[in-house]
Design a protein around this motif. Structure first.
Motif, mmCIF file in Angstrom:
data_model
loop_
_atom_site.group_PDB
_atom_site.id
_atom_site.type_symbol
_atom_site.label_atom_id
_atom_site.label_comp_id
_atom_site.label_asym_id
_atom_site.label_seq_id
_atom_site.Cartn_x
_atom_site.Cartn_y
_atom_site.Cartn_z
ATOM 1 N N MET A 120 9.670 -32.924 -34.271
ATOM 2 C CA MET A 120 8.333 -32.649 -33.735
ATOM 3 C C MET A 120 7.911 -33.812 -32.834
ATOM 4 O O MET A 120 7.813 -34.951 -33.273
ATOM 5 N N ASP A 121 7.687 -33.518 -31.558
ATOM 6 C CA ASP A 121 7.379 -34.560 -30.579
ATOM 7 C C ASP A 121 5.935 -35.034 -30.693
ATOM 8 O O ASP A 121 5.035 -34.276 -31.084
ATOM 9 N N LEU A 122 5.732 -36.292 -30.335
ATOM 10 C CA LEU A 122 4.383 -36.843 -30.288
ATOM 11 C C LEU A 122 3.822 -36.669 -28.889
ATOM 12 O O LEU A 122 4.542 -36.816 -27.899
ATOM 13 N N ASP A 123 2.550 -36.361 -28.809
ATOM 14 C CA ASP A 123 1.869 -36.220 -27.530
ATOM 15 C C ASP A 123 0.789 -37.296 -27.459
ATOM 16 O O ASP A 123 -0.209 -37.231 -28.189
ATOM 17 N N LEU A 124 0.993 -38.280 -26.601
ATOM 18 C CA LEU A 124 0.067 -39.408 -26.528
ATOM 19 C C LEU A 124 -1.332 -38.983 -26.093
ATOM 20 O O LEU A 124 -2.341 -39.549 -26.551
ATOM 21 N N ALA A 125 -1.406 -37.977 -25.209
ATOM 22 C CA ALA A 125 -2.714 -37.504 -24.758
ATOM 23 C C ALA A 125 -3.486 -36.888 -25.919
ATOM 24 O O ALA A 125 -4.691 -37.135 -26.083
ATOM 25 N N THR A 126 -2.798 -36.096 -26.740
ATOM 26 C CA THR A 126 -3.443 -35.494 -27.902
ATOM 27 C C THR A 126 -3.900 -36.559 -28.888
ATOM 28 O O THR A 126 -5.017 -36.501 -29.412
ATOM 29 N N ILE A 127 -3.048 -37.548 -29.138
ATOM 30 C CA ILE A 127 -3.403 -38.643 -30.041
ATOM 31 C C ILE A 127 -4.667 -39.345 -29.548
ATOM 32 O O ILE A 127 -5.594 -39.625 -30.324
ATOM 33 N N ILE B 204 -7.055 -38.203 -27.453
ATOM 34 C CA ILE B 204 -8.235 -37.333 -27.503
ATOM 35 C C ILE B 204 -8.754 -37.216 -28.932
ATOM 36 O O ILE B 204 -9.959 -37.325 -29.184
ATOM 37 N N VAL B 205 -7.836 -36.992 -29.875
ATOM 38 C CA VAL B 205 -8.233 -36.861 -31.277
ATOM 39 C C VAL B 205 -8.823 -38.173 -31.779
ATOM 40 O O VAL B 205 -9.846 -38.187 -32.479
ATOM 41 N N PHE B 206 -8.186 -39.284 -31.434
ATOM 42 C CA PHE B 206 -8.692 -40.602 -31.835
ATOM 43 C C PHE B 206 -10.134 -40.786 -31.365
ATOM 44 O O PHE B 206 -11.020 -41.164 -32.148
ATOM 45 N N ALA B 207 -10.380 -40.522 -30.078
ATOM 46 C CA ALA B 207 -11.710 -40.731 -29.510
ATOM 47 C C ALA B 207 -12.744 -39.832 -30.173
ATOM 48 O O ALA B 207 -13.856 -40.271 -30.515
ATOM 49 N N LEU C 216 -1.883 -38.498 -36.558
ATOM 50 C CA LEU C 216 -1.881 -39.902 -36.150
ATOM 51 C C LEU C 216 -3.197 -40.297 -35.482
ATOM 52 O O LEU C 216 -3.768 -41.349 -35.780
ATOM 53 N N GLY C 217 -3.686 -39.459 -34.574
ATOM 54 C CA GLY C 217 -4.933 -39.765 -33.889
ATOM 55 C C GLY C 217 -6.108 -39.863 -34.840
ATOM 56 O O GLY C 217 -6.914 -40.795 -34.768
ATOM 57 N N ALA C 218 -6.186 -38.899 -35.769
ATOM 58 C CA ALA C 218 -7.301 -38.879 -36.719
ATOM 59 C C ALA C 218 -7.220 -40.054 -37.698
ATOM 60 O O ALA C 218 -8.222 -40.738 -37.950
ATOM 61 N N PHE C 219 -6.024 -40.288 -38.240
ATOM 62 C CA PHE C 219 -5.896 -41.366 -39.217
ATOM 63 C C PHE C 219 -6.162 -42.731 -38.578
ATOM 64 O O PHE C 219 -6.838 -43.580 -39.159
ATOM 65 N N LEU C 220 -5.619 -42.948 -37.388
ATOM 66 C CA LEU C 220 -5.856 -44.222 -36.702
ATOM 67 C C LEU C 220 -7.342 -44.428 -36.419
ATOM 68 O O LEU C 220 -7.858 -45.546 -36.524
ATOM 69 N N ALA C 221 -8.043 -43.349 -36.060
ATOM 70 C CA ALA C 221 -9.479 -43.454 -35.811
ATOM 71 C C ALA C 221 -10.223 -43.831 -37.082
ATOM 72 O O ALA C 221 -11.084 -44.723 -37.079
ATOM 73 N N LEU C 222 -9.884 -43.168 -38.184
ATOM 74 C CA LEU C 222 -10.547 -43.443 -39.453
ATOM 75 C C LEU C 222 -10.234 -44.850 -39.959
ATOM 76 O O LEU C 222 -11.108 -45.553 -40.483
ATOM 77 N N ALA C 223 -8.972 -45.271 -39.792
ATOM 78 C CA ALA C 223 -8.591 -46.620 -40.207
ATOM 79 C C ALA C 223 -9.303 -47.670 -39.366
ATOM 80 O O ALA C 223 -9.692 -48.735 -39.871
#
Length: 209
Positions: free
Chosen positions: A1-8, A10-13, A152-159
């Motif tokens: 499963m590939d990672l998409d940096l743009a998605t990460i 957007i979700v992070f923000a 990844l985006g959500a967890f990094l944001a919460l952390a």
């Protein structure tokens, strides 16, 4: 499963601006005044790790349902999130004081090491089930069809939010009002609702896995 940096990104923000004015930030700040900030951050982050994983799994299950109802549900969830944040913005500063009082006496103040981590984990783990950021995380899976990137985006944001709360929470609140942050989060949710609606209507192209 590939990672998409743009998605990460957007979700992070999105999760960052939604979670920053939430009671999680205040709870972490309060716990960090009682225990070592590092132990608090580890405990809180572990709680977020489990909760984010559950939210992503739920989002993945919902994504297997018929496409159109899922898209409508996602748009409504973003809309509801935006309305909730904007309507509650005026009460944000008052809720900050209430949250500080709520968490001020949870856990033994003498807890250290693994015990402090366990207390921080349990306090946040029990307090945050079904909150807005968790619902939006599941919603992001429906929108982007990239569960790993969303996780990844959500967890990094919460952390990150918990780290800010543990280390510079009080100083940050002295400079930026929770009311303002909550309004920004509300606008972000409304923009995502509008974009999802445009995708349903075929005006713009929807992201694909």
């Amino acid at each position: 499963m590939d990672l998409d940096l743009a998605t990460i990104a957007i979700v992070f923000a999105a999760i960052f601006v939604v979670e920053l004015p939430d009671k999680t930030f205040i709870a972490t700040l309060v716990l960090a005044t009682r225990f070592r900030p590092l132990f608090v951050w580890i405990g809180v982050s572990l709680a977020f790790l489990v909760q984010t994983l559950v939210a992503v799994v739920i989002g993945g299950l919902l994504a297997n349902l018929p496409k159109r109802p899922v898209e409508v549900f996602a748009a409504l969830m973003f809309l509801a999130g935006g309305v909730i944040l904007l309507r509650g913005a005026k009460k944000a500063d008052e809720e900050e004081k209430e949250t500080e009082e709520e968490f001020a006496h949870k856990g033994a103040a003498t807890a250290v090491g693994l015990k402090a981590i366990a207390v921080s984990f349990s306090v946040l783990f029990l307090a945050e089930w079904g909150d807005l950021s968790q619902l939006l995380t599941a919603n992001m899976v429906l929108r982007f069809h990239q569960p790993l990137s969303v996780f990844l985006g959500a967890f990094l944001a919460l952390a990150t939010v918990s780290a800010l709360g543990a280390v510079i929470g009080r100083a940050l609140l002295a400079r930026v009002h929770l009311t303002t942050i909550r309004r920004v989060g509300g606008v972000v949710c409304l923009l995502l609702a509008a974009l999802t609606t445009l995708e349903i209507l075929g005006v713009v192209s929807a992201p694909h896995a």
